[in-house]
Design a protein around this motif. Structure first.
Motif, PDB file in Angstrom:
ATOM      1  N   MET A  84      -1.296  -3.309  -1.543  1.00 56.78           N
ATOM      2  CA  MET A  84      -0.146  -2.477  -1.922  1.00 56.78           C
ATOM      3  C   MET A  84      -0.335  -1.051  -1.389  1.00 56.78           C
ATOM      4  N   GLY A  85      -1.566  -0.618  -1.328  1.00 58.22           N
ATOM      5  CA  GLY A  85      -1.864   0.711  -0.806  1.00 58.22           C
ATOM      6  C   GLY A  85      -1.599   0.859   0.686  1.00 58.22           C
ATOM      7  N   LEU A  86      -1.630  -0.246   1.414  1.00 57.74           N
ATOM      8  CA  LEU A  86      -1.363  -0.168   2.862  1.00 57.74           C
ATOM      9  C   LEU A  86       0.044   0.356   3.127  1.00 57.74           C
ATOM     10  N   VAL A  87       0.981  -0.096   2.321  1.00 55.72           N
ATOM     11  CA  VAL A  87       2.368   0.353   2.470  1.00 55.72           C
ATOM     12  C   VAL A  87       2.455   1.860   2.237  1.00 55.72           C
ATOM     13  N   THR A  88       1.841   2.307   1.164  1.00 59.86           N
ATOM     14  CA  THR A  88       1.949   3.723   0.820  1.00 59.86           C
ATOM     15  C   THR A  88       1.070   4.595   1.712  1.00 59.86           C
ATOM     16  N   THR A  89       0.033   4.021   2.297  1.00 59.33           N
ATOM     17  CA  THR A  89      -0.813   4.779   3.219  1.00 59.33           C
ATOM     18  C   THR A  89      -0.030   5.185   4.463  1.00 59.33           C
ATOM     19  N   VAL A  90       0.885   4.362   4.885  1.00 62.54           N
ATOM     20  CA  VAL A  90       1.729   4.702   6.033  1.00 62.54           C
ATOM     21  C   VAL A  90       2.532   5.975   5.733  1.00 62.54           C
ATOM     22  N   TYR A 125       2.879   3.170  -7.764  1.00 61.99           N
ATOM     23  CA  TYR A 125       2.950   2.804  -9.179  1.00 61.99           C
ATOM     24  C   TYR A 125       3.852   1.585  -9.364  1.00 61.99           C
ATOM     25  N   HIS A 126       5.016   1.619  -8.755  1.00 59.98           N
ATOM     26  CA  HIS A 126       5.971   0.525  -8.919  1.00 59.98           C
ATOM     27  C   HIS A 126       5.464  -0.767  -8.276  1.00 59.98           C
ATOM     28  N   LEU A 127       4.830  -0.664  -7.115  1.00 59.04           N
ATOM     29  CA  LEU A 127       4.246  -1.843  -6.478  1.00 59.04           C
ATOM     30  C   LEU A 127       3.119  -2.425  -7.328  1.00 59.04           C
TER      31      LEU A 127
END
Length: 138
Positions: A84-90, A125-127
């Motif tokens: 899930m962090g990969l998405v937000t890391t972008v 948070y939502h993910l």
């Protein structure tokens, strides 16, 4: 209900600030220690890793009140948390490297990183609530 939501948002924001400080602090320490090739890119990777671990430990305990059944379950949960962090890391890296490109200063690169982390943590948070911690989510 409003008090609980406000309290959760406040705690989450404080924990996000702690993880952000760990991330940016690790980046800064790295570039002070290593000035070789790819110092900036490597520092961002190191900071991201430090921030990820700090945020996972804080989120699972204080936000989602998650207790793994065993080490394998905790590792599986951490893996999902990382995905899930990969998405937000972008988002985070886009802001940080974008500010580096626009302003060419470490201060503004860190400002971009902080802005990117703030946006990313809201999405995360939502993910995490939906896909990582599921029914146990706050």
């Amino acid at each position: 209900m409003l008090f609980a939501t406000t309290r959760l948002a406040t705690v989450y924001a404080v924990l996000a600030l702690i993880a952000t400080a760990a991330n940016i602090g690790a980046q800064d320490l790295f570039v002070r220690a290593w000035s070789g090739p790819y110092a900036i890119a490597l520092s961002v990777i190191v900071g991201t890793g430090v921030g990820l671990v700090v945020k996972y430990v804080l989120d699972k305990r204080y936000i989602f009140r998650f207790r793994a059944n065993n080490a394998a379950h905790d590792l599986q949960t951490f893996f999902l948390y990382t995905v899930m962090g990969l998405v937000t890391t972008v988002i985070f890296w886009g802001f940080e490297f974008g500010f580096e490109h626009l302003f060419h200063t470490s201060t503004m690169r860190y400002v971009g990183g902080i802005i990117g982390l703030a946006f990313g943590y809201v999405a995360k948070y939502h993910l995490d609530k939906r896909f990582v911690f599921g029914a146990r989510a706050a």
